[in-house]
Design a protein around this motif. Structure first.
Motif, PDB file in Angstrom:
ATOM      1  N   THR A 109      -3.645  -1.166   8.330  1.00  0.00           N
ATOM      2  CA  THR A 109      -4.364   0.143   6.997  1.00  0.00           C
ATOM      3  C   THR A 109      -5.742   0.966   8.336  1.00  0.00           C
ATOM      4  O   THR A 109      -5.689   0.769   9.580  1.00  0.00           O
ATOM      5  CB  THR A 109      -6.114  -0.810   6.053  1.00  0.00           C
ATOM      6  OG1 THR A 109      -7.032  -1.561   7.253  1.00  0.00           O
ATOM      7  CG2 THR A 109      -5.787  -1.547   4.996  1.00  0.00           C
ATOM      8  N   ALA A 139      -7.295   5.604   7.669  1.00  0.00           N
ATOM      9  CA  ALA A 139      -7.018   6.559   7.595  1.00  0.00           C
ATOM     10  C   ALA A 139      -6.217   7.481   7.297  1.00  0.00           C
ATOM     11  O   ALA A 139      -5.834   6.995   8.511  1.00  0.00           O
ATOM     12  CB  ALA A 139      -8.282   7.367   7.767  1.00  0.00           C
ATOM     13  N   SER A 140      -5.028   8.095   6.717  1.00  0.00           N
ATOM     14  CA  SER A 140      -4.329   9.130   7.822  1.00  0.00           C
ATOM     15  C   SER A 140      -4.662   9.828   9.068  1.00  0.00           C
ATOM     16  O   SER A 140      -5.833  10.099   9.295  1.00  0.00           O
ATOM     17  CB  SER A 140      -3.935  10.604   6.431  1.00  0.00           C
ATOM     18  OG  SER A 140      -4.025   9.493   5.102  1.00  0.00           O
ATOM     19  N   LYS A 167      -1.394   4.290  12.336  1.00  0.00           N
ATOM     20  CA  LYS A 167      -0.627   3.501  11.782  1.00  0.00           C
ATOM     21  C   LYS A 167       0.847   3.769  12.133  1.00  0.00           C
ATOM     22  O   LYS A 167       0.875   2.298  12.799  1.00  0.00           O
ATOM     23  CB  LYS A 167      -1.203   3.092  10.400  1.00  0.00           C
ATOM     24  CG  LYS A 167      -2.884   3.062  10.270  1.00  0.00           C
ATOM     25  CD  LYS A 167      -3.129   3.263   8.419  1.00  0.00           C
ATOM     26  CE  LYS A 167      -2.429   4.083   7.255  1.00  0.00           C
ATOM     27  NZ  LYS A 167      -2.590   5.087   7.744  1.00  0.00           N
ATOM     28  N   GLU A 208       4.568   1.878   4.144  1.00  0.00           N
ATOM     29  CA  GLU A 208       3.326   2.252   2.462  1.00  0.00           C
ATOM     30  C   GLU A 208       4.599   1.635   1.134  1.00  0.00           C
ATOM     31  O   GLU A 208       5.358   2.821   0.894  1.00  0.00           O
ATOM     32  CB  GLU A 208       4.000   3.856   2.156  1.00  0.00           C
ATOM     33  CG  GLU A 208       2.708   4.367   3.423  1.00  0.00           C
ATOM     34  CD  GLU A 208       1.210   3.804   3.272  1.00  0.00           C
ATOM     35  OE1 GLU A 208       0.781   3.043   1.967  1.00  0.00           O
ATOM     36  OE2 GLU A 208      -0.062   3.964   3.811  1.00  0.00           O
ATOM     37  N   GLY A 244       4.027   2.997  -2.129  1.00  0.00           N
ATOM     38  CA  GLY A 244       3.426   4.386  -1.779  1.00  0.00           C
ATOM     39  C   GLY A 244       3.212   4.837  -3.120  1.00  0.00           C
ATOM     40  O   GLY A 244       3.040   5.953  -3.377  1.00  0.00           O
ATOM     41  N   THR A 277      -0.179   0.212   5.638  1.00  0.00           N
ATOM     42  CA  THR A 277      -0.862   0.147   3.395  1.00  0.00           C
ATOM     43  C   THR A 277      -2.125   1.134   3.137  1.00  0.00           C
ATOM     44  O   THR A 277      -2.927   0.851   4.050  1.00  0.00           O
ATOM     45  CB  THR A 277      -0.214  -1.314   2.763  1.00  0.00           C
ATOM     46  OG1 THR A 277      -0.348  -0.781   1.770  1.00  0.00           O
ATOM     47  CG2 THR A 277      -1.588  -1.767   3.390  1.00  0.00           C
ATOM     48  N   HIS A 278      -1.728   1.750   1.926  1.00  0.00           N
ATOM     49  CA  HIS A 278      -3.677   2.651   2.079  1.00  0.00           C
ATOM     50  C   HIS A 278      -3.392   1.300   1.105  1.00  0.00           C
ATOM     51  O   HIS A 278      -5.009   2.382   0.317  1.00  0.00           O
ATOM     52  CB  HIS A 278      -2.991   3.828   1.528  1.00  0.00           C
ATOM     53  CG  HIS A 278      -3.675   4.568   2.553  1.00  0.00           C
ATOM     54  ND1 HIS A 278      -2.068   5.367   3.247  1.00  0.00           N
ATOM     55  CD2 HIS A 278      -4.295   4.898   3.058  1.00  0.00           C
ATOM     56  CE1 HIS A 278      -3.120   6.242   3.662  1.00  0.00           C
ATOM     57  NE2 HIS A 278      -3.919   6.321   4.453  1.00  0.00           N
ATOM     58  N   ASP A 279      -2.908   0.449   0.613  1.00  0.00           N
ATOM     59  CA  ASP A 279      -3.233  -0.371  -0.673  1.00  0.00           C
ATOM     60  C   ASP A 279      -3.868  -2.090  -0.283  1.00  0.00           C
ATOM     61  O   ASP A 279      -3.391  -2.168   0.028  1.00  0.00           O
ATOM     62  CB  ASP A 279      -1.615  -0.493  -1.864  1.00  0.00           C
ATOM     63  CG  ASP A 279      -1.611  -1.510  -2.872  1.00  0.00           C
ATOM     64  OD1 ASP A 279      -3.008  -1.959  -3.055  1.00  0.00           O
ATOM     65  OD2 ASP A 279      -0.776  -1.978  -3.577  1.00  0.00           O
ATOM     66  N   ASN A 321      -7.634  -2.980  10.859  1.00  0.00           N
ATOM     67  CA  ASN A 321      -7.967  -1.165  11.124  1.00  0.00           C
ATOM     68  C   ASN A 321      -8.121  -0.819  11.309  1.00  0.00           C
ATOM     69  O   ASN A 321      -8.818  -1.103  12.889  1.00  0.00           O
ATOM     70  CB  ASN A 321      -9.243  -1.678  10.028  1.00  0.00           C
ATOM     71  CG  ASN A 321      -9.845  -0.651   8.881  1.00  0.00           C
ATOM     72  OD1 ASN A 321      -9.052   0.087   8.772  1.00  0.00           O
ATOM     73  ND2 ASN A 321     -10.395   0.196   9.728  1.00  0.00           N
TER      74      ASN A 321
END
Length: 230
Positions: free
Chosen positions: A41, A43-44, A48, A171, A174, A203-205, A217
């Motif tokens: 995980t 941030a953009s 990742k 993702e 996503g 993933t952002h999930d 992270n």
């Protein structure tokens, strides 16, 4: 003895464009063992997808070493690297990349045909994998006739076709609504239990991340935390 699938040792990645140098990853150390489920995980722009590409041998680190099944990607030719990757890894992306002119069954069989498997044997295995992802009623449907969740299930079945030790996912939920994403979460967990396949999932999930065994992270290309989840 621990069954180590992927090893990432002191890995950094810098992209160079003329005089411009952009450092994306810094001194990453990471091991993936058989049956492990890891969420990556951050941030953009945290690195990742770059890390996932390095783990998959789709790119090479600027410094450090990445090994798959004990073999360093850096020491292999492109053809040998491809063979090693096809033997041990499966890939699933946010966009399913199914071939629209082929049926679900044919899409799943495609990696086996490319590897030289006989047509009927490959199709039979594809049917069994589609059964496993609960798509027995969609063998002969083309991707345009499938829902988003069904397409992603076909992509997961295709990633499992060559019996990989590990599936890398970028993702995977996503583009899915929350209900469909929930079904994909459960499917990943069940495949892990049934087949002992390792999963590394960017993933952002956060709901998906919390269902993995561990979560790594990234913050600005560095490991901010690497903790057990379950």
């Amino acid at each position: 003895m621990t069954d180590l699938i992927l090893e990432c040792s002191n890995v950094s990645k810098t992209f160079v464009d003329g005089d411009l140098k952009t450092s994306v990853l810094h001194d990453i150390n990471l091991n993936i063992e058989a049956g492990e489920m890891l969420a990556i995980t951050g941030a953009s722009g945290s690195g990742k997808s770059t890390l996932l590409n390095l783990l998959g041998g789709l790119d090479l680190p600027s410094t450090g070493d990445v090994k798959l099944a004990g073999q360093s990607y850096q020491s292999l030719s492109e053809s040998k690297k491809g063979l090693l990757r096809n033997q041990h890894l499966g890939f699933v992306y946010q966009f399913h990349h199914l071939l629209p002119e082929f049926t679900a069954q044919e899409n799943v069989a495609m990696p086996l045909w490319i590897a030289g498997e006989g047509r009927n044997i490959a199709l039979d295995k594809a049917r069994k994998l589609l059964d496993q992802v609960k798509l027995s009623h969609r063998y002969d449907h083309k991707s345009g006739e499938l829902s988003g969740g069904e397409r992603q299930r076909v992509a997961i079945a295709r990633a499992l076709a060559a019996n990989p030790k590990c599936v890398l996912m970028d993702e995977p939920t996503g583009n899915l609504d929350s209900n469909t994403a929930e079904h994909i979460h459960e499917l990943i967990k069940q495949i892990n239990l049934d087949m002992n396949v390792a999963f590394v999932i960017v993933t952002h999930d956060l709901t998906l991340a919390e269902r993995m065994h561990a979560r790594l992270n990234l913050v600005e290309g560095r490991i901010d935390s690497h903790s057990k989840v379950a």
